[in-house]
Write a protein that holds these residues in place. Structure first.
Motif, PDB file in Angstrom:
ATOM      1  N   ILE A  58      62.698  60.645  21.814  1.00 29.23           N
ATOM      2  CA  ILE A  58      61.751  61.757  21.945  1.00 29.23           C
ATOM      3  C   ILE A  58      60.479  61.470  21.151  1.00 29.23           C
ATOM      4  O   ILE A  58      59.370  61.712  21.614  1.00 29.23           O
ATOM      5  CB  ILE A  58      62.401  63.082  21.520  1.00 29.23           C
ATOM      6  CG1 ILE A  58      63.473  63.469  22.535  1.00 29.23           C
ATOM      7  CG2 ILE A  58      61.374  64.192  21.379  1.00 29.23           C
ATOM      8  CD1 ILE A  58      64.350  64.628  22.104  1.00 29.23           C
ATOM      9  N   LYS A  59      60.627  60.918  19.938  1.00 25.83           N
ATOM     10  CA  LYS A  59      59.456  60.558  19.144  1.00 25.83           C
ATOM     11  C   LYS A  59      58.604  59.512  19.854  1.00 25.83           C
ATOM     12  O   LYS A  59      57.382  59.589  19.868  1.00 25.83           O
ATOM     13  CB  LYS A  59      59.876  60.052  17.775  1.00 25.83           C
ATOM     14  CG  LYS A  59      60.362  61.125  16.838  1.00 25.83           C
ATOM     15  CD  LYS A  59      60.765  60.538  15.498  1.00 25.83           C
ATOM     16  CE  LYS A  59      61.376  61.586  14.594  1.00 25.83           C
ATOM     17  NZ  LYS A  59      61.829  61.014  13.314  1.00 25.83           N
ATOM     18  N   LYS A  62      56.713  61.131  22.722  1.00 17.75           N
ATOM     19  CA  LYS A  62      55.609  61.955  22.249  1.00 17.75           C
ATOM     20  C   LYS A  62      54.415  61.094  21.827  1.00 17.75           C
ATOM     21  O   LYS A  62      53.281  61.452  22.076  1.00 17.75           O
ATOM     22  CB  LYS A  62      56.058  62.825  21.069  1.00 17.75           C
ATOM     23  CG  LYS A  62      56.907  64.004  21.486  1.00 17.75           C
ATOM     24  CD  LYS A  62      57.256  64.875  20.300  1.00 17.75           C
ATOM     25  CE  LYS A  62      58.099  66.048  20.724  1.00 17.75           C
ATOM     26  NZ  LYS A  62      58.471  66.895  19.576  1.00 17.75           N
ATOM     27  N   ARG A  63      54.682  59.945  21.201  1.00 22.08           N
ATOM     28  CA  ARG A  63      53.603  59.038  20.810  1.00 22.08           C
ATOM     29  C   ARG A  63      52.875  58.489  22.025  1.00 22.08           C
ATOM     30  O   ARG A  63      51.663  58.381  22.028  1.00 22.08           O
ATOM     31  CB  ARG A  63      54.157  57.870  19.993  1.00 22.08           C
ATOM     32  CG  ARG A  63      54.334  58.195  18.557  1.00 22.08           C
ATOM     33  CD  ARG A  63      54.612  56.943  17.768  1.00 22.08           C
ATOM     34  NE  ARG A  63      55.643  57.257  16.807  1.00 22.08           N
ATOM     35  CZ  ARG A  63      56.548  56.432  16.374  1.00 22.08           C
ATOM     36  NH1 ARG A  63      56.585  55.193  16.812  1.00 22.08           N
ATOM     37  NH2 ARG A  63      57.436  56.815  15.501  1.00 22.08           N
ATOM     38  N   ALA A  65      52.648  59.905  24.965  1.00 17.78           N
ATOM     39  CA  ALA A  65      51.940  60.983  25.677  1.00 17.78           C
ATOM     40  C   ALA A  65      50.642  61.357  24.978  1.00 17.78           C
ATOM     41  O   ALA A  65      49.704  61.815  25.632  1.00 17.78           O
ATOM     42  CB  ALA A  65      52.849  62.208  25.776  1.00 17.78           C
ATOM     43  N   ALA A  66      50.576  61.137  23.683  1.00 19.30           N
ATOM     44  CA  ALA A  66      49.358  61.524  22.931  1.00 19.30           C
ATOM     45  C   ALA A  66      48.242  60.539  23.112  1.00 19.30           C
ATOM     46  O   ALA A  66      48.263  59.508  23.574  1.00 19.30           O
ATOM     47  CB  ALA A  66      49.692  61.662  21.453  1.00 19.30           C
TER      48      ALA A  66
END
Length: 66
Positions: A58-59, A62-63, A65-66
Motif C-alpha cells: 500500500i505504501k 501511494k508513492r 500515485a503521488a
C-alpha cells in the motif's frame, strides 16, 4: 476479463461473455447464497490490517500515485 479468469474455477460455466465491439455495455445478475459471520469479517480485517507485506505494498502504491 482478468477477474473472470481468476474466478473461473469457482464459477465454472455459469457466466456467458458475449463481445459487442460497437457499444460499451455492462449488465448482469448476481445471486449469492450463504452465511458470513461477524467473527469471520473481524478476523479477516485483522489479518489484512496487520499483514506487513500488504502495508508495504500500500505504501509503494501511494508513492507511485503521488
Amino acid at each position: 476479463m482478468a477477474v473472470y479468469g481468476i474466478l473461473y474455477p469457482l464459477i465454472g460455466n455459469h457466466i456467458e461473455i458475449i463481445p459487442d465491439f460497437e457499444r460499451q455495455i455492462v449488465e448482469g445478475d448476481l445471486f449469492i447464497k450463504g452465511k458470513i459471520t461477524f467473527f469471520r469479517l473481524v478476523k479477516t480485517a485483522w489479518i489484512v490490517y496487520f499483514n506487513k507485506d500488504l502495508r508495504h505494498l500500500i505504501k509503494l502504491l501511494k508513492r507511485e500515485a503521488a
